[in-house]
Design an enzyme around this catalytic site. Structure first.
Site, mmCIF file in Angstrom:
data_model
loop_
_atom_site.group_PDB
_atom_site.id
_atom_site.type_symbol
_atom_site.label_atom_id
_atom_site.label_comp_id
_atom_site.label_asym_id
_atom_site.label_seq_id
_atom_site.Cartn_x
_atom_site.Cartn_y
_atom_site.Cartn_z
ATOM 1 N N GLY A 1 -5.689 -7.552 -3.437
ATOM 2 C CA GLY A 1 -4.807 -6.398 -3.228
ATOM 3 C C GLY A 1 -4.700 -5.986 -1.772
ATOM 4 N N ASP B 1 -3.198 -15.771 -1.657
ATOM 5 C CA ASP B 1 -2.770 -14.384 -1.437
ATOM 6 C C ASP B 1 -2.010 -14.266 -0.121
ATOM 7 O OD1 ASP B 1 -5.544 -15.019 -0.660
ATOM 8 O OD2 ASP B 1 -5.494 -13.089 0.347
HETATM 9 P P1 AMP Z 1 -6.627 -11.509 4.694
HETATM 10 O O1 AMP Z 1 -7.403 -12.790 4.624
HETATM 11 O O2 AMP Z 1 -6.667 -10.823 6.033
HETATM 12 O O3 AMP Z 1 -5.221 -11.693 4.215
HETATM 13 O O4 AMP Z 1 -7.339 -10.447 3.722
HETATM 14 C C1 AMP Z 1 -7.895 -10.779 2.483
HETATM 15 C C2 AMP Z 1 -8.192 -9.513 1.712
HETATM 16 O O5 AMP Z 1 -9.111 -8.665 2.426
HETATM 17 C C3 AMP Z 1 -6.967 -8.644 1.433
HETATM 18 O O6 AMP Z 1 -7.141 -8.062 0.173
HETATM 19 C C4 AMP Z 1 -7.041 -7.605 2.547
HETATM 20 O O7 AMP Z 1 -6.341 -6.437 2.217
HETATM 21 C C5 AMP Z 1 -8.554 -7.371 2.639
HETATM 22 N N1 AMP Z 1 -8.946 -6.840 3.955
HETATM 23 C C6 AMP Z 1 -8.997 -7.506 5.130
HETATM 24 N N2 AMP Z 1 -9.390 -6.691 6.134
HETATM 25 C C7 AMP Z 1 -9.584 -5.460 5.609
HETATM 26 C C8 AMP Z 1 -9.970 -4.190 6.122
HETATM 27 N N3 AMP Z 1 -10.247 -3.989 7.407
HETATM 28 N N4 AMP Z 1 -10.038 -3.149 5.263
HETATM 29 C C9 AMP Z 1 -9.754 -3.312 3.961
HETATM 30 N N5 AMP Z 1 -9.391 -4.482 3.414
HETATM 31 C C10 AMP Z 1 -9.294 -5.556 4.214
HETATM 32 MG MG MG Z 2 -3.784 -11.396 3.298
#
Ligand code: AMP
Ligand code: MG
Length: 521
Positions: free
Chosen positions: A100, A270
């Site tokens: 999410g 995702d």
């Molecule tokens: P990503 O690989 O950056 O696309 O992120 C993978 C998951 O981790 C997604 O659900 C993001 O929303 C969550 N996520 C990454 N960084 C953060 C953050 N600083 N705070 C909250 N959720 C995060």
């Molecule tokens: Mg992402």
């Protein structure tokens, strides 16, 4: 006064979480209502003129205090309905369950003057039910990288989510940048992202993983209705046509990434857009010296799952996961297998098209793939800059001219010894290439023009973004605007901006942010 026309189809038509607020939880619905967390001192650091114009904004409006308040998440405009989307994903090959929007909050869907739909989303807007243990914030360095690359990609003509603006929050965020137990405060930021849809492969995988065929079907029907309105038919045939189009768009996107030397770095399901857009700019990178095994992502340095040369195969694997998720909607999986086959065919066609365009050929012919492969192998063995080599190739003299060629290609080599060792092989290849050109109907002037439109002169090299970041972290955001300005016309020679077109300087070879990046954004 800022005003937009909102048509919030996603929250109107899909089931939402009955609970409000950011408490971390499992959510069975498609989205959760959650407000952005206000920030101390929002300030616009940079914005995209083109995106502002598309949304009907004047420059003065983007730079108004009201804009900063709204797009840092401190204030809502009438019609905004903030939410975080729910999705799952396969991360590095493994099912990761519910993920999410952990730090992205959508404000609503606007409709522009020509009927285009733009979801407005704040990345770094604070905690949501999907933040798990994290803070929902984003640091300035990664926000600059997302802002710049979104727009650079758009100007290259490659499908991507867009970025309207980059804002400083006036707050600090603590990150352990090297994952070595030394967390440090960094400036925080928000990127205002826009796209017709932020749905991902993982949006469909999550309900499927829970056996929730009802929600899965709702999501698919919604996506087709809103994002693929041109598709005709009904029932299984319609869903199959949709999946095939997703596959074909993804194939074309991969060929485009390979054409310009872009490495996404985290191709988890995702992070693959259902629209075939480049999405979620994290530890991405651009190829300097041609190396199909290179990945910018330190988290993936061991297995290199998401290395440059692997991207088309990974996209196919990801489509396989999406097909699996969609299978409950089919009595028989044959139509999904056809969609996967459409990916293979579309990628092959797109790769051939890219080969012809990069080499300036009127059309692809049998054997051109081998010609290209030989050049790529040579570039990899000789440590040659991909962008500079192809751009120079467009200016190749019609007849062999060793002196002119030495000058033409001089800037593309990183290692004098390898240049020496590889020079004869280049001569041999050029002889083959000239022979091929002799059999091509296109006249040289038109060929050069065609090559210049396939081979950019300016790409967002990792070190260019890092230099802009270094300056911005010292309080001077003008480097971000300068790089954006250059990247607006990547295929044109821009006199006076040669510095942005050169190969990676030696100091950047092993520097963090330039050659390697972590996910610590
Ligand atoms: P990503 O690989 O950056 O696309 O992120 C993978 C998951 O981790 C997604 O659900 C993001 O929303 C969550 N996520 C990454 N960084 C953060 C953050 N600083 N705070 C909250 N959720 C995060
Ligand atoms: Mg992402």
């Amino acid at each position: 006064m800022l005003s937009f026309r909102f048509d919030n189809a996603f929250v109107r038509e899909l089931p939402g979480d009955p609970v409000h607020g950011p408490r971390v939880r499992e959510v069975r619905e498609a989205w959760s209502p959650v407000m952005p967390t206000p920030v101390a001192a929002p300030r616009v650091l940079a914005y995209s003129r083109e995106m502002a114009t598309a949304l009907g904004l004047a420059a003065g409006e983007v730079l108004s205090p009201e804009f900063a308040q709204v797009f840092a998440g401190n204030r809502l405009l009438p019609g905004m309905q903030p939410f975080a989307a729910n999705y799952g994903g396969h991360q590095f090959g493994h099912w990761a369950g519910q993920l999410g929007d952990g730090r992205a909050i959508s404000l609503g869907e606007t409709v522009d003057a020509v009927g285009g739909r733009w979801e407005l989303q704040l990345k770094g807007a604070g905690r949501t039910p999907y933040s798990r243990g994290a803070d929902g914030r984003a640091v300035l360095r990664s926000s600059i990288r997302e802002f710049l690359c979104s727009e650079a990609m758009h100007h290259l003509g490659i499908p991507t989510t867009r970025a309207l603006a980059l804002l400083a929050t006036g707050e600090e965020v603590v990150r352990d940048m090297f994952y070595d137990g030394h967390p440090a405060p960094e400036p925080g930021a928000v990127v205002v992202r826009t796209a017709p849809s932020f749905l991902r492969f993982g949006s469909f995988e999550l309900p499927a993983s829970r056996g929730d065929t009802g929600l899965l079907r709702q999501l698919v029907e919604f996506c087709i209705r809103r994002d693929f309105p041109h598709l005709e038919g009904e029932g299984e045939a319609l869903v199959a046509a949709w999946f095939a189009e997703v596959a074909v768009r993804t194939a074309r996107l991969m060929a485009d990434w390979m054409r310009v030397g872009f490495v996404h770095g985290v191709m988890n399901t995702d992070n693959l857009s259902i629209l075939g857009l480049t999405i979620d700019y994290g530890p991405y990178g651009w190829i300097d010296d041609y190396d199909p095994d290179w990945t910018p992502n330190t988290t993936d340095a061991q297995r290199r799952r998401y290395r440059f040369g692997q991207q088309p195969a990974v996209a196919y694997w990801n489509l396989g996961r999406l097909a699996g998720a969609l299978s409950p909607l089919f009595a028989d999986v044959a139509p999904l297998q056809e969609g996967l086959a459409a990916y293979v065919d579309a990628y092959e066609a797109a790769e051939q098209d890219v080969t012809a365009r990069k080499l300036g050929l009127a059309g692809f012919r049998h054997g051109d793939d081998a010609l290209m492969r030989t050049l790529q192998d040579w570039m990899a063995a000789t440590e040659v800059d991909m962008t500079l080599l192809f751009r120079a190739l467009g200016d190749l003299p019609a007849d062999p001219d060793p002196q002119a060629e030495a000058v033409l290609f001089a800037g593309a080599f990183y290692d004098p010894a390898r240049r020496e060792a590889g020079w004869q092989a280049l001569q041999d290849w050029l002889a083959r290439y000239r022979a091929r050109l002799a059999a091509d109907p296109r006249e040289p002037g038109a060929r050069r023009e065609r090559m210049r439109l396939a081979n950019p002169r300016y790409v967002l090299r990792n070190y260019l973004a890092q230099q802009a970041i270094d300056r911005a972290e010292q309080g001077d955001p003008s480097g971000v605007r300068e790089v954006l300005e250059v990247m607006r016309r990547p295929y044109e020679d821009q006199p006076g901006r040669e510095a942005y077109a050169g190969k990676r300087p030696e100091w950047a070879r092993e520097r963090a942010g330039c050659s390697m990046l972590s996910c610590s954004s």
